[in-house]
Design a protein around this motif. Structure first.
Motif, PDB file in Angstrom:
ATOM      1  N   SER A  46      14.156  43.872  58.577  1.00  8.10           N
ATOM      2  CA  SER A  46      13.629  45.136  58.044  1.00  8.10           C
ATOM      3  C   SER A  46      14.134  46.324  58.847  1.00  8.10           C
ATOM      4  O   SER A  46      14.477  47.373  58.290  1.00  8.10           O
ATOM      5  N   SER A  47      14.202  46.159  60.164  1.00  3.56           N
ATOM      6  CA  SER A  47      14.677  47.258  61.005  1.00  3.56           C
ATOM      7  C   SER A  47      16.135  47.586  60.727  1.00  3.56           C
ATOM      8  O   SER A  47      16.533  48.757  60.728  1.00  3.56           O
ATOM      9  N   ASP A 107       8.166  51.566  69.684  1.00  8.48           N
ATOM     10  CA  ASP A 107       8.857  52.714  69.083  1.00  8.48           C
ATOM     11  C   ASP A 107       8.404  52.929  67.637  1.00  8.48           C
ATOM     12  O   ASP A 107       8.230  54.070  67.187  1.00  8.48           O
ATOM     13  N   ILE A 108       8.228  51.822  66.907  1.00  7.84           N
ATOM     14  CA  ILE A 108       7.804  51.930  65.498  1.00  7.84           C
ATOM     15  C   ILE A 108       6.392  52.494  65.415  1.00  7.84           C
ATOM     16  O   ILE A 108       6.104  53.386  64.606  1.00  7.84           O
ATOM     17  N   ASP A 109       5.494  51.957  66.268  1.00  6.90           N
ATOM     18  CA  ASP A 109       4.117  52.457  66.263  1.00  6.90           C
ATOM     19  C   ASP A 109       4.071  53.925  66.663  1.00  6.90           C
ATOM     20  O   ASP A 109       3.222  54.691  66.180  1.00  6.90           O
ATOM     21  N   GLY A 110       4.978  54.331  67.570  1.00  7.15           N
ATOM     22  CA  GLY A 110       5.023  55.721  68.024  1.00  7.15           C
ATOM     23  C   GLY A 110       5.819  56.618  67.100  1.00  7.15           C
ATOM     24  O   GLY A 110       6.043  57.797  67.447  1.00  7.15           O
ATOM     25  N   ARG A 111       6.284  56.060  65.960  1.00  4.47           N
ATOM     26  CA  ARG A 111       7.020  56.839  64.954  1.00  4.47           C
ATOM     27  C   ARG A 111       8.281  57.458  65.559  1.00  4.47           C
ATOM     28  O   ARG A 111       8.639  58.599  65.283  1.00  4.47           O
ATOM     29  N   LYS A 112       8.985  56.661  66.358  1.00  3.62           N
ATOM     30  CA  LYS A 112      10.225  57.158  66.948  1.00  3.62           C
ATOM     31  C   LYS A 112      11.251  57.398  65.860  1.00  3.62           C
ATOM     32  O   LYS A 112      11.441  56.575  64.971  1.00  3.62           O
ATOM     33  N   ASP A 113      11.938  58.531  65.944  1.00  2.82           N
ATOM     34  CA  ASP A 113      12.904  58.902  64.926  1.00  2.82           C
ATOM     35  C   ASP A 113      14.075  57.931  64.917  1.00  2.82           C
ATOM     36  O   ASP A 113      14.577  57.527  65.985  1.00  2.82           O
ATOM     37  N   ILE A 114      14.527  57.529  63.721  1.00  2.01           N
ATOM     38  CA  ILE A 114      15.614  56.556  63.609  1.00  2.01           C
ATOM     39  C   ILE A 114      16.924  57.147  64.127  1.00  2.01           C
ATOM     40  O   ILE A 114      17.731  56.436  64.725  1.00  2.01           O
ATOM     41  N   LYS A 115      17.124  58.430  63.961  1.00  6.22           N
ATOM     42  CA  LYS A 115      18.346  59.043  64.481  1.00  6.22           C
ATOM     43  C   LYS A 115      18.396  58.921  65.993  1.00  6.22           C
ATOM     44  O   LYS A 115      19.449  58.635  66.569  1.00  6.22           O
ATOM     45  N   ALA A 116      17.257  59.139  66.632  1.00  2.00           N
ATOM     46  CA  ALA A 116      17.193  58.984  68.088  1.00  2.00           C
ATOM     47  C   ALA A 116      17.414  57.534  68.483  1.00  2.00           C
ATOM     48  O   ALA A 116      18.047  57.235  69.509  1.00  2.00           O
ATOM     49  N   ALA A 117      16.895  56.614  67.651  1.00  3.52           N
ATOM     50  CA  ALA A 117      17.088  55.190  67.938  1.00  3.52           C
ATOM     51  C   ALA A 117      18.556  54.800  67.827  1.00  3.52           C
ATOM     52  O   ALA A 117      19.068  53.995  68.628  1.00  3.52           O
ATOM     53  N   LEU A 118      19.262  55.356  66.850  1.00  7.92           N
ATOM     54  CA  LEU A 118      20.690  55.060  66.703  1.00  7.92           C
ATOM     55  C   LEU A 118      21.491  55.611  67.871  1.00  7.92           C
ATOM     56  O   LEU A 118      22.459  54.984  68.338  1.00  7.92           O
ATOM     57  N   GLU A 119      21.080  56.774  68.379  1.00  2.00           N
ATOM     58  CA  GLU A 119      21.758  57.340  69.547  1.00  2.00           C
ATOM     59  C   GLU A 119      21.507  56.466  70.779  1.00  2.00           C
ATOM     60  O   GLU A 119      22.411  56.235  71.598  1.00  2.00           O
ATOM     61  N   ALA A 120      20.263  55.979  70.915  1.00  2.00           N
ATOM     62  CA  ALA A 120      19.952  55.083  72.034  1.00  2.00           C
ATOM     63  C   ALA A 120      20.729  53.774  71.920  1.00  2.00           C
ATOM     64  O   ALA A 120      21.150  53.195  72.928  1.00  2.00           O
ATOM     65  N   GLU A 121      20.899  53.307  70.689  1.00  2.00           N
ATOM     66  CA  GLU A 121      21.673  52.089  70.467  1.00  2.00           C
ATOM     67  C   GLU A 121      23.112  52.271  70.946  1.00  2.00           C
ATOM     68  O   GLU A 121      23.670  51.396  71.628  1.00  2.00           O
TER      69      GLU A 121
END
Length: 544
Positions: free
Chosen positions: A45-46, A241-255
């Protein structure tokens, strides 16, 4: 990415999928597609949410994806979503998309965590996606929860197999890096249907959760379990991160920072990550559609010709045409006759592996049940001796005889032969019952026409009952023929002479010279071709 014609292939296939789904017909054309396979909590799903850049999939414990989700990503200038079952309604709030998926899932499967193979078609338009179509399948589970059936694992496996066994389907096998790759459920299923790894694309998730000092370098370099299309590593958001509603764009940058900074993956950072995975899938699906296009076109044209031929038969069709009705009636009756013959002869198209039926059951009646009924005909030896003694004495009357009279022999034999009538008639009854059961099974195809079905069963059953009485008469006649003449010249019959010879050989050592009189017991065997066993009793005789 190739010319514009290749770019339009994926939207074209999407239209075909929507067309088949909207009319409720299964697609027998094997449309090129990508099926997402993985265990529960593997990160499927992620990965899909990272493609879209939005949180829109249901989450929770246990089986969350309980129906196949056909996710069509379409590059556009604006961002919205559409469901095939909600035509004309645009969803701009992706929280509503999640709620609609949950509601549509419960509508078909109920709220008891059950599953269904009926897909949900979701189309997402966004400037952040590439043209891509994925089928998100339920996660592989081992233990049923709640009111789930005990065979939930097999049900999910069968559903996944319906998609990935098609040669036109690419397999996106999602496996977490913090588990043993050799025991990956996704790769195991993919290997079952794609042993050479030609259609499988490996995705390794949770690389950031591996134990310290370990890495998945050999896997990502395609050295451990090589696949033709290779592996791509991704780093998804954690549950925190999901529970904290972390932005996916920020997650992609962290990736991206993770791959550039990690010593084991730095040299392959450009080949890793969600954006790279999306581009690869777009290229792979486009190329796959192009490669399968000739055979796909051939199948489509063949089916089109068949449909045109079938449609030609109904041009100028008049429901009240008596000739068409008569033709249809004759075809159904003829098909009933063919099905009945196949069930009896054993050449049916569908082989029943659960129980015997038709000709196989009749064969069993003749070769197992009938001999068993004959064996059940017990003979009381003490009673038999008494009957033989009374028969001999009654025939001799006031006189005392030396030898067994023929009339006594025939009286005893006929009494035993008559006992065969019961098992024989019972055998006929069992065969008749099986024939009637076969008639009912074959008439199931006429259930749309209840009156025709009832009349067909009545006529055929009446004919069988008529033949039943004739068959019983014939069987009883055969037994009466055996009773009318006892063949004592049969090779299996042991007469007085043969019995005397056998007894003489046995007592030869006991005989003395001269005209000494001795008493010997000579066994008399009553035998008939109709009897299943010989009836023997000793006869007191005089030997010189």
């Amino acid at each position: 990415m190739g010319n514009r014609g290749m770019e339009d292939l994926i939207p074209l296939v999407n239209k075909l999928q929507d067309a088949f789904s909207s009319i409720g017909q299964a697609c027998n054309l094997d449309l090129p597609q990508i099926a997402v396979v993985g265990g529960q909590s593997a990160g499927k799903s992620s990965v899909l949410e990272n493609f879209v850049g939005r949180d829109f999939l249901p989450r929770g414990s246990g089986i969350v994806t309980r129906r196949p989700l056909v996710l069509q990503l379409i590059s556009a200038t604006a961002e919205w979503a559409e469901f095939l079952h909600c035509k004309g309604k645009k969803f701009t709030d992706f929280d509503e998309v999640r709620q609609e998926i949950e509601a549509e899932t419960d509508r078909v499967t109920g709220a008891n965590k059950g599953i269904s193979p009926v897909p949900i078609n979701l189309r997402v338009y966004s400037p952040h996606v590439l043209n891509l179509t994925l089928i998100d399948l339920p996660g592989i589970t081992k233990v049923p929860v709640g009111d789930q059936p005990v065979d939930i694992e097999q049900q999910i496996r069968d559903m996944i197999m319906q998609f990935i066994t098609r040669e036109s389907c690419l397999i996106l096998a999602v496996t977490p890096a913090n588990s043993d790759l050799a025991n990956s459920d996704a790769l195991k299923l993919a290997k079952d249907v794609d042993p050479q790894g030609l259609r499988t694309i490996g995705v390794i998730t949770k690389l950031d959760l591996m134990d310290e000092g370990t890495d998945a370098r050999e896997i990502l370099e395609n050295k451990l379990l090589p696949l033709r299309r290779g592996y791509i590593g991704v780093v998804n958001r954690s549950q925190k991160d999901i529970d904290g509603r972390k932005d996916i764009k920020a997650a992609l940058e962290a990736e991206r920072k993770f791959f550039l900074s990690h010593s084991s993956y730095r040299h392959m950072a450009e080949k890793m990550g969600t954006p790279r995975l999306q581009r690869v899938l777009n290229e792979q699906l486009t190329n796959h559609i192009r490669d399968t296009l000739p055979s796909f076109r051939s199948k489509l044209q063949s089916q089109l010709l068949d449909l045109d031929k079938e449609a030609e038969e109904y041009r100028g069709y008049r429901p009240d045409d008596p000739s068409r009705k008569t033709k249809q009636l004759l075809q159904m009756v003829q098909q009933f006759s063919v099905d009945f013959e196949k069930r009896i002869e054993g050449s049916g198209d569908q082989v029943d592996t659960v129980e015997l039926s038709g000709g196989a059951k009749i064969n069993r009646i003749f070769h197992e049940r009938f001999p068993f009924e004959l064996v059940k005909m017990e003979c009381d030896e003490k009673e038999m001796r008494r009957e033989i003694s009374y028969a001999i004495k009654n025939i001799h009357g006031i006189r005392t005889g030396l030898f067994t009279p023929d009339m006594a022999f025939e009286a005893i034999v006929k009494k035993q032969v008559i006992k065969l009538k019961g098992p024989c008639v019972k055998c006929v009854d069992m065969v008749i019952q099986e024939l009637i059961n076969t008639v009912r099974q074959c008439s199931n195809k006429l259930e749309c026409f209840p009156m025709l079905r009832e009349e067909t069963e009545r006529i055929v059953t009446s004919h069988i009952r008529d033949r039943e009485s004739r068959a019983k008469d014939q069987v009883l006649l055969l037994i009466d023929i055996q009773l009318s003449y006892i063949n004592t010249n049969h090779e299996d019959f042991i007469g007085f002479a043969n019995a005397q010879q056998r007894s003489s050989q046995t007592n030869k050592s006991q005989s003395s010279a001269g005209n000494q009189v001795s008493i010997c017991h000579v066994p008399l065997c009553i035998s008939s071709p109709s009897l299943s066993e010989n009836l023997s009793y000793p006869l007191m005789g005089v030997c010189w």
